[in-house]
Design a protein around this motif. Structure first.
Motif, PDB file in Angstrom:
ATOM      1  N   SER A 126      88.186  28.289  -1.037  1.00 47.88           N
ATOM      2  CA  SER A 126      89.021  28.911  -2.209  1.00 47.88           C
ATOM      3  C   SER A 126      88.456  27.810  -3.357  1.00 47.88           C
ATOM      4  CB  SER A 126      90.110  28.655  -2.500  1.00 47.88           C
ATOM      5  OG  SER A 126      90.541  27.201  -2.650  1.00 47.88           O
ATOM      6  N   GLY A 127      88.037  28.185  -4.854  1.00 50.50           N
ATOM      7  CA  GLY A 127      87.926  26.747  -5.863  1.00 50.50           C
ATOM      8  C   GLY A 127      88.361  25.677  -6.192  1.00 50.50           C
ATOM      9  N   ASP A 139      77.368  32.014   6.265  1.00 52.25           N
ATOM     10  CA  ASP A 139      78.291  32.836   4.886  1.00 52.25           C
ATOM     11  C   ASP A 139      79.050  32.100   5.001  1.00 52.25           C
ATOM     12  OD1 ASP A 139      75.953  34.247   3.334  1.00 52.25           O
ATOM     13  OD2 ASP A 139      76.653  35.788   4.809  1.00 52.25           O
ATOM     14  N   HIS A 140      79.645  31.405   3.568  1.00 53.77           N
ATOM     15  CA  HIS A 140      80.836  31.030   3.405  1.00 53.77           C
ATOM     16  C   HIS A 140      81.926  30.708   1.718  1.00 53.77           C
ATOM     17  CE1 HIS A 140      81.320  28.461   6.609  1.00 53.77           C
ATOM     18  NE2 HIS A 140      79.552  28.044   6.476  1.00 53.77           N
ATOM     19  N   PRO A 141      82.642  30.716   1.372  1.00 57.83           N
ATOM     20  CA  PRO A 141      83.143  30.791   0.184  1.00 57.83           C
ATOM     21  C   PRO A 141      82.525  30.393  -0.600  1.00 57.83           C
ATOM     22  CG  PRO A 141      85.130  31.499   1.774  1.00 57.83           C
ATOM     23  CD  PRO A 141      84.029  30.801   1.603  1.00 57.83           C
ATOM     24  N   ILE A 142      82.237  29.129  -0.596  1.00 56.43           N
ATOM     25  CA  ILE A 142      82.051  27.870  -1.788  1.00 56.43           C
ATOM     26  C   ILE A 142      81.352  26.965  -0.727  1.00 56.43           C
ATOM     27  CG2 ILE A 142      82.259  25.938  -3.185  1.00 56.43           C
ATOM     28  CD1 ILE A 142      84.880  27.601  -4.799  1.00 56.43           C
ATOM     29  N   ILE A 143      80.618  26.743  -1.373  1.00 61.30           N
ATOM     30  CA  ILE A 143      79.720  25.751  -0.927  1.00 61.30           C
ATOM     31  C   ILE A 143      79.182  24.693  -1.372  1.00 61.30           C
ATOM     32  CG2 ILE A 143      77.845  24.176   0.758  1.00 61.30           C
ATOM     33  CD1 ILE A 143      77.269  27.031   2.585  1.00 61.30           C
ATOM     34  N   VAL A 186      74.552  21.010  -5.690  1.00 57.65           N
ATOM     35  CA  VAL A 186      74.733  22.691  -5.543  1.00 57.65           C
ATOM     36  C   VAL A 186      75.588  22.981  -5.213  1.00 57.65           C
ATOM     37  CG1 VAL A 186      73.709  24.623  -4.848  1.00 57.65           C
ATOM     38  CG2 VAL A 186      72.381  22.274  -5.578  1.00 57.65           C
ATOM     39  N   TYR A 187      76.378  24.456  -5.570  1.00 55.48           N
ATOM     40  CA  TYR A 187      77.140  24.990  -5.816  1.00 55.48           C
ATOM     41  C   TYR A 187      77.441  25.975  -5.393  1.00 55.48           C
ATOM     42  CZ  TYR A 187      80.661  20.950  -7.667  1.00 55.48           C
ATOM     43  OH  TYR A 187      81.052  19.886  -8.003  1.00 55.48           O
ATOM     44  N   VAL A 188      77.546  26.883  -3.901  1.00 50.87           N
ATOM     45  CA  VAL A 188      77.419  28.173  -3.582  1.00 50.87           C
ATOM     46  C   VAL A 188      78.435  29.072  -3.379  1.00 50.87           C
ATOM     47  CG1 VAL A 188      76.061  28.950  -1.415  1.00 50.87           C
ATOM     48  CG2 VAL A 188      75.433  26.821  -2.732  1.00 50.87           C
ATOM     49  N   PRO A 246      90.949  35.215  -2.269  1.00 47.49           N
ATOM     50  CA  PRO A 246      91.477  34.591  -3.581  1.00 47.49           C
ATOM     51  C   PRO A 246      91.255  34.832  -4.633  1.00 47.49           C
ATOM     52  CG  PRO A 246      89.849  33.190  -1.859  1.00 47.49           C
ATOM     53  CD  PRO A 246      90.131  34.918  -1.393  1.00 47.49           C
ATOM     54  N   SER A 247      91.397  34.526  -5.784  1.00 42.41           N
ATOM     55  CA  SER A 247      90.831  34.836  -7.149  1.00 42.41           C
ATOM     56  C   SER A 247      89.552  33.606  -7.552  1.00 42.41           C
ATOM     57  CB  SER A 247      92.109  34.914  -8.539  1.00 42.41           C
ATOM     58  OG  SER A 247      92.552  34.131  -8.472  1.00 42.41           O
ATOM     59  N   LEU A 248      88.773  34.385  -7.977  1.00 41.63           N
ATOM     60  CA  LEU A 248      88.107  32.544  -8.711  1.00 41.63           C
ATOM     61  C   LEU A 248      87.654  33.110 -10.003  1.00 41.63           C
ATOM     62  CD1 LEU A 248      86.446  29.973  -8.295  1.00 41.63           C
ATOM     63  CD2 LEU A 248      84.753  31.390  -7.040  1.00 41.63           C
ATOM     64  N   ASN A 249      87.264  31.897 -11.055  1.00 37.20           N
ATOM     65  CA  ASN A 249      87.513  32.856 -12.757  1.00 37.20           C
ATOM     66  C   ASN A 249      86.016  31.483 -12.508  1.00 37.20           C
ATOM     67  OD1 ASN A 249      86.602  32.077 -15.034  1.00 37.20           O
ATOM     68  ND2 ASN A 249      88.600  32.438 -15.953  1.00 37.20           N
TER      69      ASN A 249
END
Length: 286
Positions: free
Chosen positions: A160-161, A192-196, A231-233, A245-248
């Motif tokens: 999640s964020g 693949d992952h939600p956030i890296i 770097v955010y992926v 999950p939600s992400l803005n």
């Protein structure tokens, strides 16, 4: 209409974050360079598709000419035979196109430490199911080339964020032999992952990159890590849907100090309405 939607969605990202450099990275697939002419001409042409998509972008979004960079090297091993992804060599040429658009000098391919993993039989083999033709693929497996970043980085993935409970992963695996024959493309970012979040240990230039992508981006991101502090992926498929999950990202980009956004999509997802809706949901206007 799908291509024009691609342009609108990325334009809306720029509108939500006007002080951030936004790049559109439309990535052709193997059919554009290897299939019989009738499958990549006229409205089937991915070069034409990229031009339509880029033509729908506002002037303040930077388009990256991936097609030309790949076309100059189309006789090289740019795409797997048994898998729908490009090779990391193919992703390298996309990186050089991004570098040109972003105004920095890319490393030469010969500058990288490299390795090879043999025996890759990927998604095309799986898609064939019980079709006996799949044995032809098994007899002609792919080789996975790996090019390791020039600078040291640490990487973690998150669900999640909030960026809590991170799991450490390599940017490019040093042990490709540990990956099964059907998933050797997983050597890049461990899949693949939600956030890296990737944090460079030596680059201190104040630049932070946010990459939105599906799996095509996995082979490209390692090259970009040499040019940014962080770097955010982000995989848009993992957020803002039922059970997700939600992400803005409009808010998070400001919180994380993002200076650049690269929307990396291969031709299928770039023209996929559902995927583009997921991408759009990440960047609400404040």
């Amino acid at each position: 209409s799908a291509l024009k939607k691609y342009g609108k969605v990325i334009g809306d990202i720029k509108a939500a974050l006007p002080n951030v450099n936004v790049y559109a990275v439309f990535c052709p697939t193997a059919i554009e360079f290897t299939a019989p002419e009738k499958y990549h001409s006229g409205t089937r042409s991915q070069k034409w598709a990229a031009e339509v998509a880029y033509g729908a972008l506002p002037d303040n979004v930077i388009s990256v000419d991936v097609w030309s960079a790949l076309n100059e090297h189309k006789d090289e091993y740019l795409y797997f035979r048994t898998d729908h992804h490009w090779t990391q060599r193919g992703a390298y040429y996309a990186y050089t196109a991004f570098a040109k658009a972003a105004g920095f000098t890319p490393y030469a391919l010969s500058d990288y430490e490299s390795a090879k993993a043999e025996g890759f039989v990927g998604t095309m083999y799986t898609f064939l199911g019980s079709n006996p033709l799949k044995e032809n693929l098994k007899k002609n497996p792919d080789t996975v080339e790996l090019f390791y970043p020039k600078t040291e980085s640490t990487a973690q993935y998150f669900a999640s964020g909030s960026l809590t409970n991170g799991v450490s992963i390599p940017v490019v695996s040093k042990n490709p032999e540990n990956f099964p024959s059907s998933w050797k493309y997983g050597v890049f970012l461990s899949g693949d992952h939600p956030i890296i979040r990737i944090q460079n240990q030596t680059v201190k230039n104040g630049k932070k990159l946010l990459v939105t992508k599906e799996s095509y981006g996995n082979a490209l991101v390692p090259f970009l890590t040499d040019h940014y502090e962080e770097v955010y992926v982000i995989d848009p498929r993992e957020f803002n849907a039922s059970g997700k999950p939600s992400l803005n990202l409009t808010q998070k980009a400001k919180e994380w100090g993002i200076t650049d956004i690269a929307c990396v999509n291969y031709a299928f997802s770039a023209t996929n309405s559902s995927f583009m809706n997921m991408l759009a949901s990440l960047f609400p206007k404040n």
